[in-house]
Scaffold this motif. Structure first.
Motif, PDB file in Angstrom:
ATOM      1  N   THR A  27      71.188  26.179  74.530  1.00  0.00           N
ATOM      2  CA  THR A  27      70.664  26.363  73.209  1.00  0.00           C
ATOM      3  C   THR A  27      71.500  27.585  72.559  1.00  0.00           C
ATOM      4  OG1 THR A  27      69.486  28.408  74.076  1.00  0.00           O
ATOM      5  CG2 THR A  27      68.300  26.216  73.873  1.00  0.00           C
ATOM      6  N   VAL A  28      71.483  27.574  71.337  1.00  0.00           N
ATOM      7  CA  VAL A  28      72.177  28.559  70.594  1.00  0.00           C
ATOM      8  C   VAL A  28      70.964  29.407  70.131  1.00  0.00           C
ATOM      9  CG1 VAL A  28      72.436  26.856  68.560  1.00  0.00           C
ATOM     10  CG2 VAL A  28      73.740  29.129  68.474  1.00  0.00           C
ATOM     11  N   ALA A  29      71.011  30.501  70.199  1.00  0.00           N
ATOM     12  CA  ALA A  29      69.870  31.599  69.560  1.00  0.00           C
ATOM     13  C   ALA A  29      70.604  32.515  68.611  1.00  0.00           C
ATOM     14  CB  ALA A  29      69.433  32.341  70.811  1.00  0.00           C
ATOM     15  N   THR A  30      69.852  32.607  67.460  1.00  0.00           N
ATOM     16  CA  THR A  30      70.283  33.591  66.290  1.00  0.00           C
ATOM     17  C   THR A  30      69.442  34.763  66.276  1.00  0.00           C
ATOM     18  OG1 THR A  30      71.599  31.550  65.116  1.00  0.00           O
ATOM     19  CG2 THR A  30      71.124  33.646  64.096  1.00  0.00           C
ATOM     20  N   TRP A  31      69.978  35.651  66.278  1.00  0.00           N
ATOM     21  CA  TRP A  31      69.148  36.893  66.162  1.00  0.00           C
ATOM     22  C   TRP A  31      68.565  37.214  64.725  1.00  0.00           C
ATOM     23  CZ3 TRP A  31      65.957  39.811  69.162  1.00  0.00           C
ATOM     24  CH2 TRP A  31      65.665  41.128  68.871  1.00  0.00           C
ATOM     25  N   ASN A  32      67.303  37.510  64.397  1.00  0.00           N
ATOM     26  CA  ASN A  32      66.575  37.367  63.121  1.00  0.00           C
ATOM     27  C   ASN A  32      66.217  38.823  62.582  1.00  0.00           C
ATOM     28  OD1 ASN A  32      64.340  37.754  64.426  1.00  0.00           O
ATOM     29  ND2 ASN A  32      63.562  35.412  64.064  1.00  0.00           N
ATOM     30  N   GLY A  33      66.446  39.760  63.779  1.00  0.00           N
ATOM     31  CA  GLY A  33      66.205  41.180  63.626  1.00  0.00           C
ATOM     32  C   GLY A  33      65.023  41.480  64.321  1.00  0.00           C
ATOM     33  N   ASP A  34      64.186  40.414  64.740  1.00  0.00           N
ATOM     34  CA  ASP A  34      62.990  40.845  65.410  1.00  0.00           C
ATOM     35  C   ASP A  34      63.052  39.888  66.759  1.00  0.00           C
ATOM     36  OD1 ASP A  34      60.625  41.816  65.757  1.00  0.00           O
ATOM     37  OD2 ASP A  34      59.640  40.135  64.902  1.00  0.00           O
ATOM     38  N   GLY A  35      63.722  38.843  66.830  1.00  0.00           N
ATOM     39  CA  GLY A  35      63.739  37.946  67.933  1.00  0.00           C
ATOM     40  C   GLY A  35      64.593  36.763  67.572  1.00  0.00           C
ATOM     41  N   PHE A  36      64.732  35.672  68.443  1.00  0.00           N
ATOM     42  CA  PHE A  36      65.808  34.753  68.145  1.00  0.00           C
ATOM     43  C   PHE A  36      64.966  33.428  67.581  1.00  0.00           C
ATOM     44  CE2 PHE A  36      67.542  37.118  71.977  1.00  0.00           C
ATOM     45  CZ  PHE A  36      68.703  37.376  71.378  1.00  0.00           C
ATOM     46  N   ASP A  37      65.905  32.847  66.622  1.00  0.00           N
ATOM     47  CA  ASP A  37      65.760  31.530  66.287  1.00  0.00           C
ATOM     48  C   ASP A  37      66.523  30.770  67.123  1.00  0.00           C
ATOM     49  OD1 ASP A  37      64.071  32.120  64.157  1.00  0.00           O
ATOM     50  OD2 ASP A  37      65.893  32.725  62.866  1.00  0.00           O
ATOM     51  N   ARG A  38      66.030  29.559  67.941  1.00  0.00           N
ATOM     52  CA  ARG A  38      66.523  28.993  68.991  1.00  0.00           C
ATOM     53  C   ARG A  38      66.882  27.547  68.527  1.00  0.00           C
ATOM     54  NH1 ARG A  38      67.891  31.204  74.010  1.00  0.00           N
ATOM     55  NH2 ARG A  38      66.654  32.990  73.882  1.00  0.00           N
ATOM     56  N   ARG A  39      67.804  26.917  69.182  1.00  0.00           N
ATOM     57  CA  ARG A  39      68.112  25.586  68.802  1.00  0.00           C
ATOM     58  C   ARG A  39      69.077  24.934  69.778  1.00  0.00           C
ATOM     59  NH1 ARG A  39      70.364  25.522  62.693  1.00  0.00           N
ATOM     60  NH2 ARG A  39      68.483  26.332  62.397  1.00  0.00           N
TER      61      ARG A  39
END
Lengths: 573, 573
Positions: A27-39
């Motif tokens: 996965t690639v996980a992008t930090w959104n300030g609060d948690g990860f958006d994972r794909r």
């Protein structure tokens, strides 16, 4: 005799396909300030395919030969999953990726947009305001802007071309694409411009072959040492020399990828490491330095991170020691530049080195890999021996060492004498020595060397020594004009949070550790040391501030002759 | 857009030069039965240069293009420093290295000598007697024999060409050489013949590019994982698929190399590991099996060896477990063949696997790397899904997967339908399944599958299950003719030293673990299982012995119907 081995090109399409098939669940996980958006990489593959179809729809032309007229796609983005999709899809479809340095001045950026010939530019929604002045200054080759994320459209009101939304653009496209995996591996895959402090930015064009080989090299144990079990965190921007090879290495190995998006302040980086269970990261020394202060003063669980890479410019040994001693994190030191597709040398101690020797090796810039030739050249043009003593300019040639800068669509490649020797070697602009066993030890940038009374003073050596003082967060030493000696060093220091110390004490600390004639007379305290767009100390800016009288400079002169230079090196002056 | 990256070829000369410059103090140590003869890579570089000059003197022609008529140099040698010098010097000068399999029958060897066109053959002094009948049978293309070491000349009395001494030949030559580091990377570097049990040997020609990329791939953490701090011990012969990439990897990384020369019995291997402080080794399962018996029954300090690679054919999980449990050595399992330049897949468990899952991954053949395509094909030619259930033939194409066999100097490359599909895929001859996350699990060789009453029995599964019994050292299961079922499995076992057990007990052990209809009725005990020239179980030989009535076979039949096959799978037959 004809080989029976096939002529399979090394292409970015192979990295992409390997990632979304064999490593589809990584996965690639992008930090959104609060948690990860994972794909997952399977999703990355599908979205990359949709993106490639959409780009074809916008008129971006693929090419499969070095002389193809390929479409150029610009990105004005941070480290996030959409940027990763562009990183992969654009070269894999046969177009050229141009990663714009979001911190570069607008006028320089506009020059690179026009010079590279960007037809489409992708921009993160919160960066549209920064992109608008670039578009205003550019000569209008850009036909499409694609905005990633919500908002930010207002800033683009003055743009004459079309504005699209990333998700809408790719929404209805097919999830597979006939990737260009049989193209000529010398075909251009991406272009990156150096952020030179003087003159116009200069473009280096990476081929598919060069990206693939770089990626294969950096994952080896004597370099980053990356495996499918890693969680990679490229803190270094993806726009800076292809994210130092980390995004491609993630696809090659199937390691997970963690990205910080716009959350690049130290507290966010620490949180991302903690929550993402990051095992490896790459960043410049100044970023590691800021993060250290955060880790020292707050309570984070960063035990997953045992090793990381520091490069971009020389790392103070004190910073490496602090990470080792206080956080059990081994910073791997290395060297590279835009002209070498990032990392070339890495400081892995050889077998048999004892603990103290290990440290000497670790703080060097390391050894060069196979297929790269290196040499040291003195100021008189003579080749210098690799004794670990002789100091000269580092010059390189070989695999992934650029032989020119991009000339533009209608011009031949440029080979300025300032950057290339007549016999084809790259002049790195870095000054240092090489040990008999092949370790590089850089002492300065050519332009930063302080020429005092006919002798050279290494600004890096003074900075490293100062930064070993516990009160000092950062220290930078620059040359300033001096009536008697031509140039003398000036030290600017920023102190660690909540610490106070007399400059005179710092001066004495330094005098006990280096030759007396090298000790600066001019001292100043700055809240933070100013940085360039890639995080280096902005020495030019500091010199300008000094020249303009904008710095509060304290003179400390303890030598009997009025200048300390004669104290330790009288015979030399 | 034109890339600004240089077109630097990937060549063996780069590996050689990197080794003798950056890693000049690393060493190759050859075991002499009592201690090591040690040589630095600097010396290897000088001796390789002298060797290249000498080869030019013997008339060996270099070439720098795929269509060059390059000289071919044969080696009939064991793993030692002189063989390493040839490994490097011959390709680096632009000639072709032909490593002869010293265990192949003389008639087959003579065929390969003539087919490859060897002009010079290097031979270890104690192997001249084995070489002589090869030369007698060959069509006299060989003009020079070079003997490495003392003695052995008498056996060559019948040779019509010139006989040289290795050390005398190179003694007076210069210690530097203009290596061919700018040759076309697709130029042939070496040729290796498969030791097929049927038909003539088939030659695979490796290019410089393919050797370099293979070497770069195997050192990565998901494969061998080699660094400059390693001490490498290629137990696998250097004549077998380029020593599985280990000699080249040593030069690339600067790891030390340890070689066993003619001392290949288990006690010597154990001593070499102990004295050489070996950190990594590669060998076939049967060699690891013999070494295990030695380590279990004698007192060696092999604590330096924490990991090793096992390949060539499927490794019994019980053997891997024994190394892990009794000696804390992790055997990395992988897969490759002569046609793929050795190792392709490697069984590194993915991140997040728990201990029991890890083991399932470890005993598989592992994942394929980027740029290699793989597929499973059923007996009807249909592509099979990668479900981890469907069983078919493994077919490959891509980087370093050969597209043909060498046809000889005057003939085009050969692409027999038995080995290549019409659409260009390599038929590996291996049968197995692939999991959804890309792990290969081989169950048999196509020719070894037992076809019993229309159902397939995996010989490998029966062997692995048997070898998990503590009394069993080795087990091999082959198909033998059966009046009722067409074929039935026959089990041949060799017992561990000093152990005695009734075959009936082994039969019961097996019956408790596999379907009853698969349990063999025919059993035999052999002192050791016969091996082929590369260490595989010689199943053909065993079948011949059975057919000729030379085996002492015990019939054990416990099923009510007279044959156990119907017991567990009645509905299937």
């Amino acid at each position: 005799m004809h080989s029976t081995m096939p002529d399979v090109p090394l292409t970015v399409a192979h990295l992409l396909r390997h990632g979304y098939t064999v490593h589809s669940t990584s996965t690639v996980a992008t930090w959104n300030g609060d948690g990860f958006d994972r794909r997952s990489y399977a999703e990355v593959g599908e979205r990359a395919a949709r993106l490639a179809h959409a780009l074809r729809g916008l008129g971006v032309r693929p090419g499969s030969r070095p002389d193809s007229e390929q479409g150029v796609v610009g990105t004005f983005m941070r480290n996030n999953a959409r940027h990763l999709e562009l990183f992969l899809a654009v070269p894999a479809m046969g177009a050229v990726l141009h990663t714009l340095n979001v911190r570069m001045p607008a006028a320089q950026l506009a020059y690179t947009v026009d010079h590279a010939g960007d037809e489409v530019v992708f921009v993160d929604a919160d960066l549209t305001e920064a992109l608008a002045p670039v578009l205003e200054r550019s000569a209008n080759a850009v036909k499409h802007i694609v905005v990633a994320g919500r908002g930010g459209r207002a800033a683009l009101a003055g743009f004459s071309g079309e504005v699209h939304d990333y998700e809408e653009l790719i929404a209805d496209e097919p999830t597979d694409y006939p990737w260009e995996d049989r193209l000529d591996e010398h075909t251009a895959a991406s272009i990156c411009y150096t952020s030179g402090t003087t003159g116009k930015p200069k473009g280096v064009v990476y081929s598919h072959r060069s990206l693939y080989l770089h990626c294969l090299r950096v994952v080896t144990p004597d370099n980053y040492s990356l495996s499918t079990r890693d969680v990679l965190f490229p803190v270094a921007p993806m726009f800076h020399v292809q994210g130092w090879g980390v995004p491609h290495a993630a696809l090659l190995t199937g390691a997970d990828l963690v990205l910080a998006d716009q959350f690049t302040q130290p507290s966010s980086l620490a949180r991302v490491i903690e929550r993402g269970r990051v095992t490896f990261g790459v960043a410049v020394p100044t970023v590691w330095s800021a993060l250290l202060e955060e880790l020292d003063t707050h309570d984070y669980d960063v035990t997953s991170l045992r090793r990381a890479f520091v490069g971009g410019f020389a790392c103070p040994p004190a910073l490496m020691a602090a990470y080792r001693d206080r956080h059990s994190i081994e910073l791997l030191h290395g060297w590279g530049m835009t002209e070498t597709l990032g990392m070339v040398s890495a400081a892995r101690p050889p077998r048999g080195a004892d603990r103290s020797e290990e440290w000497v090796y670790r703080v060097s810039q390391g050894r060069f890999p196979a297929s790269v030739e290196f040499r040291l050249v003195g100021s008189d043009g003579d080749l210098l021996p690799h004794t670990g003593m002789a100091v000269g300019e580092l010059q390189l040639r070989g695999l992934n060492v650029t032989t020119a800068y991009y000339g533009g669509a209608a011009s031949p490649p440029a080979r300025p004498a300032q950057n290339f020797t007549a016999d084809g070697w790259l002049r790195t602009g870095d000054v240092g020595k090489i040990t008999p066993d092949g370790f590089l030890i850089l002492t300065d940038r050519i332009k930063d060397v302080i020429k005092s009374g006919g002798e050279f003073i290494s600004s890096v050596e003074l900075e490293n020594t100062l930064m070993a003082h516990p009160a000092v967060a950062e220290a930078v030493v620059v040359a300033v004009p001096d009536d008697r000696w031509g140039e003398r060093p000036m030290a600017a220091v920023s102190l660690r949070h909540g610490v106070d110390i007399a400059l005179e004490d710092l001066r004495d600390f330094l005098a006990q550790r280096i030759d007396g004639w090298m000790v600066p007379e001019r001292w100043t305290v700055v809240p933070t040391v100013p940085k360039t767009s890639v995080g280096k100390y902005d020495k030019r800016g500091l010199q300008d501030q000094y020249a303009d009288g904008r710095l509060d400079v304290v003179h400390i002169d303890k030598s009997p002759q009025g200048v300390s230079q004669t104290g330790g090196g009288g015979a030399r002056h």
